[in-house]
Design an enzyme around this catalytic site. Structure first.
Site, PDB file in Angstrom:
ATOM      1  N   HIS A  75       0.846  -1.197   0.000  1.00 36.23           N
ATOM      2  CA  HIS A  75       0.000   0.000   0.000  1.00 36.23           C
ATOM      3  C   HIS A  75       0.878   1.242   0.000  1.00 36.23           C
ATOM      4  O   HIS A  75       1.704   1.416   0.884  1.00 36.23           O
ATOM      5  CB  HIS A  75      -0.921   0.020   1.231  1.00 36.23           C
ATOM      6  CG  HIS A  75      -2.074  -0.929   1.107  1.00 36.23           C
ATOM      7  ND1 HIS A  75      -3.253  -0.772   1.802  1.00 36.23           N
ATOM      8  CD2 HIS A  75      -2.239  -2.042   0.349  1.00 36.23           C
ATOM      9  CE1 HIS A  75      -4.091  -1.762   1.474  1.00 36.23           C
ATOM     10  NE2 HIS A  75      -3.488  -2.547   0.599  1.00 36.23           N
ATOM     11  N   TYR A 204      -9.269   5.345   7.675  1.00 33.03           N
ATOM     12  CA  TYR A 204      -9.497   5.634   9.095  1.00 33.03           C
ATOM     13  C   TYR A 204     -10.501   6.780   9.137  1.00 33.03           C
ATOM     14  O   TYR A 204     -10.184   7.883   8.679  1.00 33.03           O
ATOM     15  CB  TYR A 204      -8.204   6.065   9.787  1.00 33.03           C
ATOM     16  CG  TYR A 204      -7.164   4.968   9.931  1.00 33.03           C
ATOM     17  CD1 TYR A 204      -6.348   4.592   8.868  1.00 33.03           C
ATOM     18  CD2 TYR A 204      -6.986   4.317  11.158  1.00 33.03           C
ATOM     19  CE1 TYR A 204      -5.386   3.601   9.008  1.00 33.03           C
ATOM     20  CE2 TYR A 204      -6.025   3.319  11.309  1.00 33.03           C
ATOM     21  CZ  TYR A 204      -5.232   2.967  10.232  1.00 33.03           C
ATOM     22  OH  TYR A 204      -4.287   1.985  10.384  1.00 33.03           O
ATOM     23  N   PRO A 296      -4.835  -0.153  18.689  1.00 31.40           N
ATOM     24  CA  PRO A 296      -4.570  -0.571  17.300  1.00 31.40           C
ATOM     25  C   PRO A 296      -4.636   0.555  16.277  1.00 31.40           C
ATOM     26  O   PRO A 296      -4.363   0.325  15.092  1.00 31.40           O
ATOM     27  CB  PRO A 296      -5.679  -1.600  17.031  1.00 31.40           C
ATOM     28  CG  PRO A 296      -6.766  -1.252  17.975  1.00 31.40           C
ATOM     29  CD  PRO A 296      -6.106  -0.665  19.193  1.00 31.40           C
ATOM     30  N   LYS A 300       0.519  -0.421  15.078  1.00 39.39           N
ATOM     31  CA  LYS A 300       1.913  -0.511  15.509  1.00 39.39           C
ATOM     32  C   LYS A 300       2.230  -1.745  16.369  1.00 39.39           C
ATOM     33  O   LYS A 300       3.407  -2.046  16.607  1.00 39.39           O
ATOM     34  CB  LYS A 300       2.299   0.746  16.309  1.00 39.39           C
ATOM     35  CG  LYS A 300       2.414   1.977  15.443  1.00 39.39           C
ATOM     36  CD  LYS A 300       3.650   1.918  14.557  1.00 39.39           C
ATOM     37  CE  LYS A 300       3.644   2.911  13.433  1.00 39.39           C
ATOM     38  NZ  LYS A 300       3.641   2.331  12.102  1.00 39.39           N
ATOM     39  N   TYR A 395       3.647   6.347  10.215  1.00 41.10           N
ATOM     40  CA  TYR A 395       2.812   5.215   9.781  1.00 41.10           C
ATOM     41  C   TYR A 395       3.662   4.141   9.091  1.00 41.10           C
ATOM     42  O   TYR A 395       3.461   2.945   9.317  1.00 41.10           O
ATOM     43  CB  TYR A 395       1.685   5.699   8.850  1.00 41.10           C
ATOM     44  CG  TYR A 395       0.592   4.671   8.690  1.00 41.10           C
ATOM     45  CD1 TYR A 395      -0.397   4.507   9.660  1.00 41.10           C
ATOM     46  CD2 TYR A 395       0.554   3.832   7.579  1.00 41.10           C
ATOM     47  CE1 TYR A 395      -1.390   3.551   9.541  1.00 41.10           C
ATOM     48  CE2 TYR A 395      -0.438   2.861   7.438  1.00 41.10           C
ATOM     49  CZ  TYR A 395      -1.405   2.730   8.418  1.00 41.10           C
ATOM     50  OH  TYR A 395      -2.380   1.769   8.296  1.00 41.10           O
TER      51      TYR A 395
HETATM   52  C1  PHB Z   1      -6.535  -4.663  10.595  1.00 40.05           C
HETATM   53  O1  PHB Z   1      -6.481  -4.895   9.380  1.00 40.05           O
HETATM   54  O2  PHB Z   1      -7.011  -5.490  11.378  1.00 40.05           O
HETATM   55  C2  PHB Z   1      -6.018  -3.350  11.083  1.00 40.05           C
HETATM   56  C3  PHB Z   1      -5.391  -2.493  10.206  1.00 40.05           C
HETATM   57  C4  PHB Z   1      -4.920  -1.276  10.653  1.00 40.05           C
HETATM   58  C5  PHB Z   1      -5.083  -0.923  11.967  1.00 40.05           C
HETATM   59  C6  PHB Z   1      -5.683  -1.797  12.864  1.00 40.05           C
HETATM   60  C7  PHB Z   1      -6.154  -3.016  12.422  1.00 40.05           C
HETATM   61  O3  PHB Z   1      -4.648   0.292  12.404  1.00 40.05           O
END
Ligand code: PHB
Ligand code: APR
Length: 404
Positions: A75, A204, A296, A300, A395
């Protein structure tokens, strides 16, 4: 008592323990993994799936990257949205070429388990009563029982890769460690489904109704999350209710084309920031979730575990190849510098993107004011290239530090 011997005893066969074991074995450093549950149980856990380049490089070095390279998706960007306004963070452009790999933690864990088995390395699954002894002496050892038989594993070093609830951290005397913790006033309800992702990249989403995340595992499998009150139970959330709420939180032009379907898994996880200092005591090193937990929101958790593994790997190579045992004292300080960066970023992302109104109002605080501060801060970052770069470089992951 059945007694055996190894150089490094590894407690826990999660991603930290498996990756470390594989790397050490490649260098001819003997190791045994002791794991409390079965391999299938471990593979049943659904966890995040965004890997930093540093993690990807380590997986290659361990020689386990073949399926990840084939099935994982690189990505080059990630989206943040505020209600219907979408902002794309061009990770690659802003960082001068860095990207992240989208590949499920369950998959990478399965790959490492398979590689370990193929290499004939010892993993004792369903080892109960794992106990660490004399970790601050020259002759540490671990006892455990398996199928009713007592075992003793003598070793030179112990890697505590046994997660937040493991025994390793608790082996460090209480007066020799300090624990830092913040528990957040909401949880994440996750849903996994065999439906195509709603967007090529992760989204997000900050909204007045609370946070949502659109993530993915493959072209045909999606992972979504909703911020929910800690009092909610999974049973409160039918699939239909989940999809309805998700559509209200994702940007409208994404929700329009969202493909829904039955959930394969649904669970609620609390959000926590936690760090144990120091991460080393005598011959014991804490690695990954055993030493630190992040919410989450910044993806990280697994990546901080990987940087601990990288540091311990460098130390073990120096110990066994150059006979330099003094370098073990660098472990904690090197790890903690990066850990606190990841902790701060995850905390910042969490503050920025969640809705705290209910909690603040319940405590008699004027919630709207905090919300306005957070919204203004997020917009400030998203509307400036410098701000976006600050998000992007964290990130994709900060660089790993070398030993002195
Ligand atoms: C996930 O794909 O489960 C996932 C991805 C990014 C995050 C948290 C969980 O920040
Ligand atoms: N004895 C032996 N094994 C144990 C014990 C014990 N007393 N307690 C826990 N374990 C095992 C668990 O069963 C688990 O398989 O240790 C393993 C720890 O694995 P994880 O919890 O996955 O931790 P880690 O390997 O550090 O993984 C990094 O970061 O944020 C997260 O999602 C991310 O799980 C990932 C983690």
């Amino acid at each position: 008592m059945n007694t055996t011997r190894t150089q490094v005893a590894i407690i826990g066969a999660g991603p930290s323990g498996l990756l470390l074991g594989q790397l050490l074995a490649k260098q001819g450093i003997d190791n045994v993994i002791l794991e409390r549950v079965t391999g299938d149980y471990i593979l049943g856990r659904i966890r995040a799936g965004i890997l930093e380049q540093g993690f990807v490089d380590l997986v290659h070095e361990a020689g386990v990257g073949e399926r990840m390279d084939r099935e994982g998706h690189v990505h080059e960007g990630v989206e943040l949205s505020i209600n219907d306004a979408r902002y794309r963070i061009d990770l690659k452009k802003l960082t001068g070429g860095d990207t992240v790999m989208c590949y499920g933690q369950t998959e990478i864990t399965a790959d490492m388990m398979e590689a370990r088995q193929a290499a004939g390395l010892t993993t004792v699954y369903e080892a109960s009563d794992v106990t660490l002894h004399d970790v601050d002496s020259e002759a540490p050892y671990v006892t455990y029982s398996k199928d009713g038989v007592e075992h003793r594993l003598d070793c030179e070093y112990i890697a505590g890769c046994d997660g937040f609830h493991g025994v390793s951290r608790k082996t460090i005397p209480e007066d020799k460690r300090t624990e830092f913790e913040r528990v957040y006033p909401f949880g994440w309800l996750g849903l996994l489904s065999d439906t195509p992702p709603c967007n090529e990249e992760l989204i997000y989403a900050k909204t007045d109704r609370g946070f949502a995340l659109a993530s993915q595992r493959s072209e045909t499998r999606s992972r979504y999350y909703l911020q929910v009150p800690l009092t909610d139970k999974v049973e409160d959330w039918s699939d239909e209710r989940f999809w309805d709420e998700l559509k209200k939180r994702l940007p409208e032009n994404v929700s329009r084309d969202l493909v829904t379907g039955p959930s394969i898994e649904k669970s609620i996880a609390p959000l926590r920031s936690f760090v144990c200092e120091p991460m080393q005591y005598g011959k014991l090193f804490l690695v990954g979730d055993a030493a630190h937990i992040v919410p989450p929101t910044g993806a990280k958790g697994l990546n901080l575990a990987a940087s601990d593994v990288a540091t311990l790997y460098k130390i073990m190579k120096r110990v066994y190849k150059e006979k330099d045992t003094d370098c073990i004292h660098q472990y904690s300080e090197i790890c903690l510098r990066r850990v606190w960066n990841g902790e701060r970023f995850s905390w910042w992302m969490s503050n920025m993107l969640h809705n705290y109104d209910a909690e603040l109002q319940a405590n008699g605080v004027e919630g709207q004011t905090f919300s306005r501060f957070m919204e203004s801060e997020l917009k400030y970052y998203l509307n400036s290239e410098a701000g976006q770069r600050v998000i992007a470089e964290q990130y994709v992951g900060l660089p790993y530090e070398d030993l002195r």
